[in-house]
Structure formats: structure tokens, C-alpha cells
Design a protein around this motif. Structure first.
Motif, PDB file in Angstrom:
ATOM      1  N   LEU A 201      -3.587   3.803   7.113  1.00 53.67           N
ATOM      2  CA  LEU A 201      -4.513   3.709   5.995  1.00 53.67           C
ATOM      3  C   LEU A 201      -4.966   2.267   5.795  1.00 53.67           C
ATOM      4  O   LEU A 201      -6.160   2.004   5.606  1.00 53.67           O
ATOM      5  CB  LEU A 201      -3.866   4.254   4.719  1.00 53.67           C
ATOM      6  CG  LEU A 201      -4.729   4.238   3.472  1.00 53.67           C
ATOM      7  CD1 LEU A 201      -5.989   5.081   3.658  1.00 53.67           C
ATOM      8  CD2 LEU A 201      -3.919   4.737   2.269  1.00 53.67           C
ATOM      9  N   TRP A 202      -4.022   1.330   5.844  1.00 48.07           N
ATOM     10  CA  TRP A 202      -4.379  -0.075   5.683  1.00 48.07           C
ATOM     11  C   TRP A 202      -5.377  -0.497   6.754  1.00 48.07           C
ATOM     12  O   TRP A 202      -6.374  -1.155   6.454  1.00 48.07           O
ATOM     13  CB  TRP A 202      -3.130  -0.967   5.739  1.00 48.07           C
ATOM     14  CG  TRP A 202      -3.485  -2.410   5.569  1.00 48.07           C
ATOM     15  CD1 TRP A 202      -3.603  -3.096   4.392  1.00 48.07           C
ATOM     16  CD2 TRP A 202      -3.850  -3.323   6.606  1.00 48.07           C
ATOM     17  NE1 TRP A 202      -4.011  -4.382   4.637  1.00 48.07           N
ATOM     18  CE2 TRP A 202      -4.166  -4.550   5.992  1.00 48.07           C
ATOM     19  CE3 TRP A 202      -3.940  -3.233   7.991  1.00 48.07           C
ATOM     20  CZ2 TRP A 202      -4.561  -5.672   6.711  1.00 48.07           C
ATOM     21  CZ3 TRP A 202      -4.340  -4.343   8.715  1.00 48.07           C
ATOM     22  CH2 TRP A 202      -4.647  -5.553   8.072  1.00 48.07           C
TER      23      TRP A 202
ATOM     24  N   LEU B 157       0.831  -1.193   0.000  1.00 47.92           N
ATOM     25  CA  LEU B 157       0.000   0.000   0.000  1.00 47.92           C
ATOM     26  C   LEU B 157       0.874   1.255   0.000  1.00 47.92           C
ATOM     27  O   LEU B 157       0.586   2.224  -0.703  1.00 47.92           O
ATOM     28  CB  LEU B 157      -0.940  -0.002   1.213  1.00 47.92           C
ATOM     29  CG  LEU B 157      -1.912   1.161   1.321  1.00 47.92           C
ATOM     30  CD1 LEU B 157      -2.822   1.260   0.094  1.00 47.92           C
ATOM     31  CD2 LEU B 157      -2.741   1.028   2.599  1.00 47.92           C
TER      32      LEU B 157
ATOM     33  N   LYS C 279      -1.609  14.502   3.201  1.00 44.09           N
ATOM     34  CA  LYS C 279      -1.412  13.460   2.189  1.00 44.09           C
ATOM     35  C   LYS C 279      -2.123  12.170   2.594  1.00 44.09           C
ATOM     36  O   LYS C 279      -2.834  11.563   1.790  1.00 44.09           O
ATOM     37  CB  LYS C 279       0.082  13.207   1.992  1.00 44.09           C
ATOM     38  CG  LYS C 279       0.404  12.227   0.882  1.00 44.09           C
ATOM     39  CD  LYS C 279       1.903  12.114   0.674  1.00 44.09           C
ATOM     40  CE  LYS C 279       2.224  11.135  -0.430  1.00 44.09           C
ATOM     41  NZ  LYS C 279       3.671  10.986  -0.617  1.00 44.09           N
TER      42      LYS C 279
ATOM     43  N   ARG D  68      -8.828   0.896   6.140  1.00 41.84           N
ATOM     44  CA  ARG D  68      -9.472   0.169   5.028  1.00 41.84           C
ATOM     45  C   ARG D  68      -9.874  -1.238   5.458  1.00 41.84           C
ATOM     46  O   ARG D  68     -10.977  -1.689   5.142  1.00 41.84           O
ATOM     47  CB  ARG D  68      -8.536   0.110   3.827  1.00 41.84           C
ATOM     48  CG  ARG D  68      -8.393   1.438   3.115  1.00 41.84           C
ATOM     49  CD  ARG D  68      -7.486   1.324   1.916  1.00 41.84           C
ATOM     50  NE  ARG D  68      -7.426   2.570   1.163  1.00 41.84           N
ATOM     51  CZ  ARG D  68      -6.674   2.748   0.090  1.00 41.84           C
ATOM     52  NH1 ARG D  68      -5.910   1.759  -0.360  1.00 41.84           N
ATOM     53  NH2 ARG D  68      -6.684   3.911  -0.534  1.00 41.84           N
TER      54      ARG D  68
ATOM     55  N   HIS E  66      -5.721  10.207   0.899  1.00 42.49           N
ATOM     56  CA  HIS E  66      -5.902   8.789   0.571  1.00 42.49           C
ATOM     57  C   HIS E  66      -7.031   8.165   1.381  1.00 42.49           C
ATOM     58  O   HIS E  66      -7.717   7.265   0.910  1.00 42.49           O
ATOM     59  CB  HIS E  66      -4.604   8.014   0.800  1.00 42.49           C
ATOM     60  CG  HIS E  66      -3.559   8.301  -0.227  1.00 42.49           C
ATOM     61  ND1 HIS E  66      -3.618   7.803  -1.502  1.00 42.49           N
ATOM     62  CD2 HIS E  66      -2.439   9.049  -0.167  1.00 42.49           C
ATOM     63  CE1 HIS E  66      -2.571   8.212  -2.194  1.00 42.49           C
ATOM     64  NE2 HIS E  66      -1.836   8.978  -1.396  1.00 42.49           N
TER      65      HIS E  66
ATOM     66  N   HIS F 287     -10.983   7.889   0.398  1.00 47.36           N
ATOM     67  CA  HIS F 287     -11.497   6.858  -0.503  1.00 47.36           C
ATOM     68  C   HIS F 287     -11.938   5.606   0.246  1.00 47.36           C
ATOM     69  O   HIS F 287     -12.172   4.585  -0.355  1.00 47.36           O
ATOM     70  CB  HIS F 287     -10.436   6.503  -1.547  1.00 47.36           C
ATOM     71  CG  HIS F 287      -9.961   7.682  -2.317  1.00 47.36           C
ATOM     72  ND1 HIS F 287     -10.779   8.386  -3.186  1.00 47.36           N
ATOM     73  CD2 HIS F 287      -8.779   8.342  -2.310  1.00 47.36           C
ATOM     74  CE1 HIS F 287     -10.097   9.390  -3.700  1.00 47.36           C
ATOM     75  NE2 HIS F 287      -8.882   9.393  -3.190  1.00 47.36           N
TER      76      HIS F 287
ATOM     77  N   THR G  74       0.779   4.065  -2.969  1.00 47.65           N
ATOM     78  CA  THR G  74       0.278   5.410  -2.668  1.00 47.65           C
ATOM     79  C   THR G  74       1.373   6.460  -2.514  1.00 47.65           C
ATOM     80  O   THR G  74       1.093   7.653  -2.500  1.00 47.65           O
ATOM     81  CB  THR G  74      -0.526   5.398  -1.351  1.00 47.65           C
ATOM     82  OG1 THR G  74       0.330   4.925  -0.301  1.00 47.65           O
ATOM     83  CG2 THR G  74      -1.762   4.531  -1.474  1.00 47.65           C
TER      84      THR G  74
ATOM     85  N   LEU H 185       2.988   6.674   0.248  1.00 46.75           N
ATOM     86  CA  LEU H 185       3.019   6.944   1.689  1.00 46.75           C
ATOM     87  C   LEU H 185       4.167   6.176   2.336  1.00 46.75           C
ATOM     88  O   LEU H 185       4.571   5.116   1.841  1.00 46.75           O
ATOM     89  CB  LEU H 185       1.708   6.504   2.354  1.00 46.75           C
ATOM     90  CG  LEU H 185       0.443   7.249   1.953  1.00 46.75           C
ATOM     91  CD1 LEU H 185      -0.786   6.545   2.514  1.00 46.75           C
ATOM     92  CD2 LEU H 185       0.503   8.695   2.436  1.00 46.75           C
TER      93      LEU H 185
ATOM     94  N   ALA I 219       1.097   4.338   5.807  1.00 48.77           N
ATOM     95  CA  ALA I 219       0.354   3.276   5.129  1.00 48.77           C
ATOM     96  C   ALA I 219      -0.273   2.309   6.138  1.00 48.77           C
ATOM     97  O   ALA I 219      -1.340   1.749   5.878  1.00 48.77           O
ATOM     98  CB  ALA I 219       1.260   2.528   4.157  1.00 48.77           C
TER      99      ALA I 219
END
Length: 124
Positions: A100-101, A86, A116, A104, A120, A123, A90, A92, A97
Motif C-alpha cells: 500500500l505504501w 501505515l 482488506k 501511494r 485501503h 483511496h 490501517t 494492515l 502495508a
């Protein structure tokens, strides 16, 4: 009670009474919070950096880390390989990440002050 993932930038704002703390409080009020375990190390590093710059206030920066205990954070594991992929996809860092992971993977909004990373996270 709804759940959210929170990153180190948002937690640092709370712990160190930064100007953005009120916005973070508004965003997390009434939510259960989740974070990868790396958040603890990131916040310790923030305290360390601040203490190096202001040695006289070192004890206050270390004390500020106690904010974490009162939030009832739920620490979560991450898939290391997926986080690296990821990050590469991205642009990142692996640190960002990971947040973000997790957001998600859990299907939860991400609370961050990092522009930044936040872009991301929209989404999810």
C-alpha cells in the motif's frame, strides 16, 4: 505503458494457476509492474507451504516461481518507518502495508486479491 504495483496475492494467483489468475491477467495486461522486494520472499513462502502439503509436487511449486522472471517486475525499496506507521494506522500487517505504501508513494493503482488491502488501496 501504464504502471501498477502488484502484491503477492495477485502474483501467487498467476504463479500457481489459481482460479483468480485470469482476472489478474486482465488487470495487468499492458502494464509495467512494480513491487517491494519482499514479494519474492512471500512467494517463496507460498511455494514452501504448498510443497509441505503436497511433497510429491514440490518441484512444480518451485518451478512456478519462474513466472516472476517473465513479468519484468521492477523491484522497489520502501520507507520502513512509513510502512510501520501505515500498518498501525490501517490495521494492515507490515507486509501488506508495504504494498500500500509503495502504491501511494508511486501514485499507482495496486493489484491485489486481498480484500482488506484492496479496500485501503481504493483511496489511492
Amino acid at each position: 505503458m501504464a504502471d501498477k504495483v502488484i502484491d503477492a496475492s495477485a502474483l501467487a494467483a498467476l504463479a500457481f494457476a489459481e482460479p483468480a489468475a485470469d482476472a489478474v491477467i486482465d488487470e495487468i495486461d499492458g502494464h509495467r509492474l512494480h513491487a517491494p522486494t519482499l514479494v519474492v520472499f512471500e512467494l517463496m513462502n507460498v511455494a514452501w507451504k504448498r510443497a509441505k502439503k503436497q511433497p510429491a509436487a514440490a518441484a512444480l511449486f518451485v518451478e512456478a516461481l519462474e513466472v516472476l522472471e517473465g513479468l519484468g517486475l521492477r523491484f522497489r525499496g520502501i520507507d520502513q518507518g512509513e510502512v510501520v506507521r501505515l500498518g498501525l494506522a490501517t490495521g494492515l500487517t507490515a507486509y501488506d502495508a508495504a504494498y500500500l505504501w509503495l502504491a501511494r508513494a508511486l501514485g499507482m493503482p495496486l493489484v491485489t486479491l486481498d480484500k482488506k488491502l484492496g479496500a485501503h488501496a481504493k483511496h489511492i
